[in-house]
Design an enzyme around this catalytic site. Structure first.
Site, PDB file in Angstrom:
ATOM      1  N   ARG B 120     -16.710 -29.012 -20.789  1.00 59.03           N
ATOM      2  CA  ARG B 120     -17.688 -28.355 -21.009  1.00 59.03           C
ATOM      3  C   ARG B 120     -18.824 -28.182 -19.906  1.00 59.03           C
ATOM      4  O   ARG B 120     -20.447 -27.710 -20.772  1.00 59.03           O
ATOM      5  CB  ARG B 120     -18.753 -28.780 -22.584  1.00 59.03           C
ATOM      6  CG  ARG B 120     -17.211 -28.561 -23.704  1.00 59.03           C
ATOM      7  CD  ARG B 120     -17.774 -29.313 -24.739  1.00 59.03           C
ATOM      8  NE  ARG B 120     -17.075 -29.305 -25.755  1.00 59.03           N
ATOM      9  CZ  ARG B 120     -16.837 -29.861 -25.840  1.00 59.03           C
ATOM     10  NH1 ARG B 120     -16.824 -31.079 -25.387  1.00 59.03           N
ATOM     11  NH2 ARG B 120     -15.476 -30.552 -27.166  1.00 59.03           N
ATOM     12  N   GLU B 184     -26.188  -3.235  -2.201  1.00 53.87           N
ATOM     13  CA  GLU B 184     -26.586  -4.438  -3.098  1.00 53.87           C
ATOM     14  C   GLU B 184     -28.150  -4.441  -2.373  1.00 53.87           C
ATOM     15  O   GLU B 184     -29.661  -5.101  -3.085  1.00 53.87           O
ATOM     16  CB  GLU B 184     -26.237  -5.872  -3.416  1.00 53.87           C
ATOM     17  CG  GLU B 184     -24.890  -5.029  -4.539  1.00 53.87           C
ATOM     18  CD  GLU B 184     -24.835  -5.273  -5.626  1.00 53.87           C
ATOM     19  OE1 GLU B 184     -26.681  -5.072  -6.015  1.00 53.87           O
ATOM     20  OE2 GLU B 184     -24.784  -4.877  -6.376  1.00 53.87           O
ATOM     21  N   GLU B 236     -31.260 -12.212 -19.937  1.00 56.24           N
ATOM     22  CA  GLU B 236     -31.157 -10.788 -19.672  1.00 56.24           C
ATOM     23  C   GLU B 236     -31.128 -10.094 -20.962  1.00 56.24           C
ATOM     24  O   GLU B 236     -30.791  -9.340 -21.571  1.00 56.24           O
ATOM     25  CB  GLU B 236     -29.227 -10.271 -19.254  1.00 56.24           C
ATOM     26  CG  GLU B 236     -28.674  -9.082 -18.513  1.00 56.24           C
ATOM     27  CD  GLU B 236     -27.945  -9.006 -18.095  1.00 56.24           C
ATOM     28  OE1 GLU B 236     -27.263  -9.921 -18.835  1.00 56.24           O
ATOM     29  OE2 GLU B 236     -27.787  -7.735 -17.401  1.00 56.24           O
ATOM     30  N   ARG B 240     -34.832  -7.614 -16.498  1.00 52.48           N
ATOM     31  CA  ARG B 240     -33.003  -8.257 -15.675  1.00 52.48           C
ATOM     32  C   ARG B 240     -32.266  -6.846 -15.384  1.00 52.48           C
ATOM     33  O   ARG B 240     -31.458  -6.959 -14.440  1.00 52.48           O
ATOM     34  CB  ARG B 240     -32.703  -9.341 -16.117  1.00 52.48           C
ATOM     35  CG  ARG B 240     -31.533  -9.349 -15.134  1.00 52.48           C
ATOM     36  CD  ARG B 240     -30.905 -11.594 -15.211  1.00 52.48           C
ATOM     37  NE  ARG B 240     -30.014 -11.910 -14.931  1.00 52.48           N
ATOM     38  CZ  ARG B 240     -29.795 -13.168 -14.813  1.00 52.48           C
ATOM     39  NH1 ARG B 240     -30.126 -13.822 -15.733  1.00 52.48           N
ATOM     40  NH2 ARG B 240     -28.659 -13.042 -14.052  1.00 52.48           N
ATOM     41  N   ASN B 244     -29.146  -4.103 -12.107  1.00 56.68           N
ATOM     42  CA  ASN B 244     -28.059  -3.058 -12.767  1.00 56.68           C
ATOM     43  C   ASN B 244     -27.897  -1.913 -12.241  1.00 56.68           C
ATOM     44  O   ASN B 244     -27.257  -1.201 -12.596  1.00 56.68           O
ATOM     45  CB  ASN B 244     -28.104  -3.354 -14.261  1.00 56.68           C
ATOM     46  CG  ASN B 244     -27.415  -4.931 -14.664  1.00 56.68           C
ATOM     47  OD1 ASN B 244     -26.229  -5.127 -13.612  1.00 56.68           O
ATOM     48  ND2 ASN B 244     -27.433  -5.043 -15.713  1.00 56.68           N
ATOM     49  N   HIS B 247     -25.051   0.371 -11.046  1.00 56.59           N
ATOM     50  CA  HIS B 247     -23.631  -0.287 -12.297  1.00 56.59           C
ATOM     51  C   HIS B 247     -23.386   0.367 -13.265  1.00 56.59           C
ATOM     52  O   HIS B 247     -22.208   0.446 -13.655  1.00 56.59           O
ATOM     53  CB  HIS B 247     -24.469  -2.327 -12.026  1.00 56.59           C
ATOM     54  CG  HIS B 247     -24.465  -2.603 -11.238  1.00 56.59           C
ATOM     55  ND1 HIS B 247     -25.803  -2.400 -10.557  1.00 56.59           N
ATOM     56  CD2 HIS B 247     -24.089  -3.542 -10.646  1.00 56.59           C
ATOM     57  CE1 HIS B 247     -25.972  -3.413  -9.283  1.00 56.59           C
ATOM     58  NE2 HIS B 247     -24.869  -4.463  -9.502  1.00 56.59           N
ATOM     59  N   HIS B 264     -16.840  -2.669  -4.928  1.00 56.33           N
ATOM     60  CA  HIS B 264     -17.868  -2.843  -5.728  1.00 56.33           C
ATOM     61  C   HIS B 264     -19.508  -2.840  -5.028  1.00 56.33           C
ATOM     62  O   HIS B 264     -19.950  -1.541  -5.815  1.00 56.33           O
ATOM     63  CB  HIS B 264     -18.143  -4.598  -6.621  1.00 56.33           C
ATOM     64  CG  HIS B 264     -19.530  -4.183  -7.397  1.00 56.33           C
ATOM     65  ND1 HIS B 264     -19.317  -3.964  -8.463  1.00 56.33           N
ATOM     66  CD2 HIS B 264     -20.345  -5.101  -7.272  1.00 56.33           C
ATOM     67  CE1 HIS B 264     -20.810  -4.138  -9.037  1.00 56.33           C
ATOM     68  NE2 HIS B 264     -21.563  -5.063  -8.373  1.00 56.33           N
TER      69      HIS B 264
END
Lengths: 357, 357
Positions: B120, B184, B236, B240, B244, B247, B264
């Protein structure tokens, strides 16, 4: 119905406890960011309760999809979890779709973990249908799955939006599982509240007969104690470890006997007796305390002694438990009944005496 | 070496950028709760850099284990992730064992997700070795894996303890992947900093030649912009999403062409051109702005047009993207060069005109 709030700042949530909650969609709807849910259940629980929960939610205008998993700890795996992801993606569930866990601890842990991971986190609601999950896994935010090399080794902390513990669902719970749930109830008395322990000693017959007032009180007090401990230590830095009384031994029993042969609660019960015996060996408990621990465990219909396992198997299995630090085994023991402590100072000779009597 | 701090309260962390960082264990050691790490790398990067990083850490007294994964987006799956869990459990890694990601974005995303889930949550450090991962995936805390029905659909937010972007590692990066990383970098100019865009236009040849000062500046400024946006909106909720840009279209290209055929960054580059064209269609950008977008993309060695895909494939693939809310497609577009906006108001006719020219 009784309601308890788990206080975690902006992630606080209510636990509702009482009969007939499955029909009360109004307890769920205010927590949905979008009137769309995916109910996750299993093949045992779904035939009993899925239609009722679905009807209640649809009556409140909620779009309900579901996925039914195979039942059992053996299925608490990535493969089964992936059935939930398949369903979510197949339905194009979005970030505001809420998952609802309808079932016991395995369903709750897997649904919570699916909610933690799907699109990096969606909301979820717990509707636990076993005593164990009502008193234990619905508080604390622990979610996860097993790995062949260890139980609950893969998971996340993810808090539910709300928990509905419908006590009526315990009517269909096998007696052996009811007892397994009582192991955790007894644990709360042992670690933190000797008066509750005394109440349990006086009321065990009522609890096993599912007397509504008794069972509601037992769930409420158990959740209350767990919530206090969790609120003080959400991410398991220190205090929270006392919730693992009996669990280090118990995990070794479950693993040593093969998962599924001993129920988790049965292993924890025997583990709590071992913890009491170890506490006596360290001079903290007296003989009468150990006898009292064994008696309440037996009264709940639980094993008060561990199975025979080779010493190396114990040490090996306990070493895989998460309560390890710097390679040293740490144990949750009892300073007295009602007061748990965490210690790394148990000599191997003491362990050997207790585990191989 | 330049250092930037991502400001996230008690989870703030430094990004170090410059040559020779692989040898500088002193940048990593202060972040280890225990002098024990598991380096996760892939079959391409490990032969180049694993021995150096291991030697540096061992020289600082750190016990180093490693696991080498197959290389490629196709392996960003649960099965590969499980190799990390197998190694961690096989080594009995504890909660204070730190994972170190040595590789590109796939290694970083999977290592981060393994760190988020193992017991965790355990600490992790990023040592990104591609330009894409240095400017993008090492900031923001997004981790995860792909699902057959969608990219990055399963994951967690988990922040690293530190990031070391060693610019020397770009010397071994194929030119095509360097260009993909530049996509990017260009994105940061387009969404938030038209001056940086102009600097990129003036310095693209130096960047493609890996001029040390230019590349360090480009990485630093990209991380700075991303860190600002992420600090303002860690999980997000709103702002944020501007990260993208390109994207939503890009994911559709990657999915429509089969993952791995377009890199990508290549898909994002073509996606940014589509976003610019859509922005012009809505009256926000002029012809010159679109031409400038195409020109900088081309100068970086990237495709400035999307492949031909059926309209239904576009819509289908974009609907699986996480930027969907209430069943409505949302797009990141440009109000002007250097200023991104998020909108759900793109008419289907406009989309059709742009996607099927």
């Amino acid at each position: 119905m009784q309601t308890l709030t788990v206080d975690l700042g902006d992630r606080s949530y209510p636990i509702h406890i009482g009969p007939g909650l499955l029909d009360r969609a109004e307890l769920i709807v205010p927590h949905l960011p979008q009137k769309r849910v995916m109910v996750v259940s299993n093949a045992t629980v779904a035939p009993l309760y899925l239609a009722r929960l679905t009807a209640a939610l649809e009556g409140a205008g909620v779009t309900v999809a579901n996925v039914v998993l195979p039942d059992g700890e053996a299925y608490k795996t990535w493969e089964t979890l992936n059935l939930v992801f398949d369903a979510l993606l197949g339905q194009r569930a979005e970030r505001k779709t809420t998952l609802i866990a309808l079932g016991g601890g395995v369903v709750g842990d897997m649904t919570g973990f699916a909610a933690a991971c799907y699109q990096r986190g969606v909301p979820f609601v717990q509707v636990p249908t076993t005593l164990l999950s009502q008193v234990d896994s619905s508080v604390g935010g622990k979610t996860g799955i097993n790995h062949p090399l260890g139980k609950n080794m893969i998971g996340a902390f993810h808090q539910p939006q709300a928990v509905l513990a419908d006590t009526d669902t315990l009517q269909t719970l096998p007696a052996r599982e009811l007892s397994a749930g009582l192991a955790e109830v007894i644990k709360y008395g042992l670690i933190r509240d000797v008066e509750f322990l005394a109440w349990l000693e006086a009321n065990m017959a009522r609890l096993r007969a599912l007397d509504p007032a008794a069972i509601t009180h037992a769930i409420h007090r158990s959740c209350e104690i767990k919530a206090q401990v969790v609120a003080a230590d959400e991410r398991e830095g220190g205090l929270r470890a006392i919730l693992n009384l009996g669990h280090t031994f118990g995990h070794a029993i479950e693993s040593g006997m093969g998962y599924g042969n001993w129920l988790h609660g049965e292993a924890v019960a025997a583990g709590m007796v071992l913890a009491a015996q170890t506490s006596r060996r360290l001079g903290w408990l007296g003989d009468a305390d150990v006898a009292r621990t064994r008696a309440i465990v037996r009264a709940a219909g639980l094993p008060d002694a561990a199975p025979e396992l080779p010493f190396d198997t114990w040490i090996e299995s306990m070493g895989h438990d998460k309560k390890v630090e710097g390679g040293r085994l740490r144990f949750v023991l009892l300073k007295q009944l009602g007061e748990a402590v965490i210690t790394g100072e148990v000599p191997e000779t003491a362990l050997r005496e207790i585990l191989i009597p």
